[in-house]
Design a protein around this motif. Structure first.
Motif, PDB file in Angstrom:
ATOM      1  N   SER A 302      13.429   4.347  -2.315  1.00  8.83           N
ATOM      2  CA  SER A 302      13.703   5.379  -1.305  1.00  8.83           C
ATOM      3  C   SER A 302      12.819   5.136  -0.089  1.00  8.83           C
ATOM      4  O   SER A 302      11.795   4.452  -0.180  1.00  8.83           O
ATOM      5  N   SER A 303      13.222   5.711   1.015  1.00 11.85           N
ATOM      6  CA  SER A 303      12.488   5.435   2.254  1.00 11.85           C
ATOM      7  C   SER A 303      11.108   6.099   2.211  1.00 11.85           C
ATOM      8  O   SER A 303      10.901   7.087   1.509  1.00 11.85           O
ATOM      9  N   SER A 304      10.179   5.551   2.953  1.00  8.93           N
ATOM     10  CA  SER A 304       8.837   6.121   2.950  1.00  8.93           C
ATOM     11  C   SER A 304       8.565   6.773   4.301  1.00  8.93           C
ATOM     12  O   SER A 304       9.196   6.437   5.290  1.00  8.93           O
ATOM     13  N   THR A 305       7.617   7.674   4.296  1.00  5.08           N
ATOM     14  CA  THR A 305       7.329   8.432   5.513  1.00  5.08           C
ATOM     15  C   THR A 305       5.938   8.076   6.034  1.00  5.08           C
ATOM     16  O   THR A 305       4.964   8.115   5.286  1.00  5.08           O
ATOM     17  N   TYR A 306       5.887   7.736   7.290  1.00  6.64           N
ATOM     18  CA  TYR A 306       4.602   7.419   7.910  1.00  6.64           C
ATOM     19  C   TYR A 306       3.782   8.697   8.054  1.00  6.64           C
ATOM     20  O   TYR A 306       4.286   9.708   8.532  1.00  6.64           O
ATOM     21  N   ASP A 307       2.533   8.634   7.631  1.00  7.11           N
ATOM     22  CA  ASP A 307       1.682   9.813   7.681  1.00  7.11           C
ATOM     23  C   ASP A 307       0.304   9.413   8.226  1.00  7.11           C
ATOM     24  O   ASP A 307      -0.472   8.749   7.543  1.00  7.11           O
ATOM     25  N   LYS A 308       0.051   9.844   9.441  1.00  2.00           N
ATOM     26  CA  LYS A 308      -1.190   9.450  10.101  1.00  2.00           C
ATOM     27  C   LYS A 308      -2.432   9.933   9.354  1.00  2.00           C
ATOM     28  O   LYS A 308      -3.477   9.279   9.371  1.00  2.00           O
ATOM     29  N   MET A 309      -2.307  11.088   8.696  1.00  4.05           N
ATOM     30  CA  MET A 309      -3.460  11.626   7.944  1.00  4.05           C
ATOM     31  C   MET A 309      -3.884  10.638   6.852  1.00  4.05           C
ATOM     32  O   MET A 309      -5.061  10.458   6.592  1.00  4.05           O
ATOM     33  N   HIS A 310      -2.888  10.029   6.210  1.00  5.47           N
ATOM     34  CA  HIS A 310      -3.217   9.062   5.160  1.00  5.47           C
ATOM     35  C   HIS A 310      -3.893   7.833   5.753  1.00  5.47           C
ATOM     36  O   HIS A 310      -4.840   7.303   5.191  1.00  5.47           O
ATOM     37  N   LEU A 311      -3.368   7.415   6.906  1.00  5.73           N
ATOM     38  CA  LEU A 311      -3.971   6.256   7.567  1.00  5.73           C
ATOM     39  C   LEU A 311      -5.436   6.576   7.895  1.00  5.73           C
ATOM     40  O   LEU A 311      -6.332   5.747   7.704  1.00  5.73           O
TER      41      LEU A 311
END
Ligand code: GLU
Length: 466
Positions: A302-311
């Motif tokens: 499934s597609s993944s979601t970019y999450d700046k907090m994780h970065l």
């Protein structure tokens, strides 16, 4: 095992490219295989040398290194031979249809609810018809005749490394262009030939290429190269925070923008190696450890979601794990100038614990070492409310302890005993005077990094406000 990253130098490297490169790099590294960088610059109009340079710089910075390098514009002879072979075998034919004609055809098919496929107008032109059109000045494109390689009703099947078994019917593929009217090589053609020719064993890429794969396998079949085709793996794309395809609007940035903002390359590696790919270990990993923990089986569908907090979480980890030397190198020259030589090591240790971006070291160095702070009106108010006495006592404490180290608690206790101030009344003016901040790192942890002259200067300045 031989993997590759095959960017087209038509723009700066974004997150999707970086992840594709990283997955391919990690897979090869883990298996002790080779990783190839192939610049796909056959689209002469859109390719630019500056982007090739930028792609290489960004990859290198990200810690993604390659053992072999190739550029498609150096390989045009190879493609020319393959065209000749397909023309000879009558698998490729000249197509004189204009863009306009094709666009009308496509529109019509779509309006009838059919997938747009080439109707085959030029498929059976006679030698005379072809000669006639050429004499009339028409330049043909070259099309691949699917039915010559895959009979009507026959399926083309392959096992995708990530998505499993895939099958496509001959009629759904439609004759496709392998050489443009301009003579330019299409991506589909050079990309498949190069993978086979360079011995690529695993080709990982985004799922937007999934429907190209059957066509590419047919090209290789027609050239007798199917045996050398790589195993393809297509992973889902990265979405933005709003669920839509990642774009500038919903968080996408160029890799070099992140570099400029001060992100650590291993923050990116730790983040993107886990985007759409599960790594059981939750702790910060080096590139070798990321490779050891990489598995095609752990790539999700499934597609993944970019999450700046994780970065940012991985950025914090990367800073904490970086050596003091490395942190010192990441810091701005102007900041370095502020830090006295004998305080450098201590400054870096404190900075490491308290910053997310190297640029924040600037504020920290100013706070500890600048001769003058630019106090805000609000902070001046707090300083004035503390009164003259407060700072006079602070100054006497510093002079009495000129040659000794003391703790923040000892300084605070002294002022408390002399003035009767306690709690917030005591600690807030002290913090504000010394740092020009209402909150920040624990005072006890950094009082000793501040030179005594600076402490005196700060207290004197504050006395002056009263
Ligand atoms: N040049 C292609 C792209 O940038 C490569 C696709 C592939 O990896 O096969 O999309």
């Amino acid at each position: 095992m031989k993997t590759r990253f095959a960017p087209s130098p038509t723009g700066l490297m974004h997150f999707g490219n970086l992840r594709t490169a990283l997955f391919s790099f990690l897979l090869a590294k883990q298996q002790g295989g080779k990783f190839v960088l192939r610049i796909e610059d056959t689209d002469l109009v859109r390719s630019e040398a500056q982007y090739e340079v930028a792609l290489k710089e960004d990859l290198y910075w990200a810690g993604i290194t390659w053992q072999e390098e190739a550029k498609q514009s150096d390989r045009l002879d190879i493609y020319a031979k393959c065209y000749a072979e397909l023309i000879d075998k009558k698998i490729a034919y000249p197509c004189f249809c204009s863009d306009q004609q094709l666009a009308i055809e496509r529109k019509l098919q779509l309006s009838q609810g059919k997938p747009p496929r080439y109707k085959g107008t030029c498929r059976n032109l006679t030698a005379e018809q072809i000669a006639e059109k050429k004499t009339a000045g028409l330049e043909p494109a070259l099309r691949f005749n699917v039915s010559k390689v895959l009979a009507d009703g026959e399926w083309l099947e392959f096992i995708d490394l990530i998505k499993g078994k895939q099958k496509f019917l001959s009629k759904d593929l439609g004759d496709f262009i392998i050489q443009r009217q301009t003579g330019d090589v299409t991506f589909m053609f050079s990309n498949s030939i190069d993978d086979a020719d360079m011995g690529i064993t695993h080709a990982l890429r985004g799922e937007d290429h999934l429907t190209n794969t059957p066509r590419q396998l047919l090209i290789l079949r027609a050239l007798g190269l199917e045996i050398k085709a790589p195993q393809y793996g297509h992973f889902s794309l990265i979405n933005g925070s709003d669920g839509a395809k990642l774009s500038k609007r919903n968080g996408s940035e160029a890799v070099r923008d992140l570099k400029q903002q001060g992100y650590h390359p291993l923050a990116l590696a730790n983040y993107f190696a886990r985007l759409g790919h599960t790594i059981a270990k939750q702790n910060f990993l080096t590139m070798d450890e990321l490779a050891a923990n990489f598995s095609l089986d752990n790539i999700g569908t499934s597609s993944s979601t970019y999450d700046k907090m994780h970065l940012q979480h991985w950025q914090k980890e990367a800073i904490l794990h970086a050596s003091n030397d490395e942190i010192w190198h990441m810091i701005d020259v102007k900041v370095k100038d502020l830090v006295p030589q004998d305080k450098q090591a201590e400054f870096v240790s404190i900075a490491k614990e308290n910053i997310l971006m190297p640029s924040e070291a600037n504020a920290l160095a100013t706070m500890f070492f600048a001769e003058q702070l630019d106090y805000t009106e609000e902070n001046k108010g707090i300083i004035k409310a503390a009164g003259k006495d407060f700072f006079e006592h602070a100054i006497s404490f510093i002079s009495a302890n000129q040659d000794k180290t003391f703790t923040f608690q000892e300084l605070a206790d002294y002022i408390k005993n002399q003035t009767g101030c306690k709690g917030k009344q005591l600690f807030l003016p002290l913090r504000v005077c010394l740092t020009n901040q209402l909150a920040g790192p624990e005072m006890a942890k950094f009082i000793n990094i501040m030179p005594k002259e600076i402490l005196s200067l700060r207290f004197n300045t504050c006395l002056g406000f009263n």
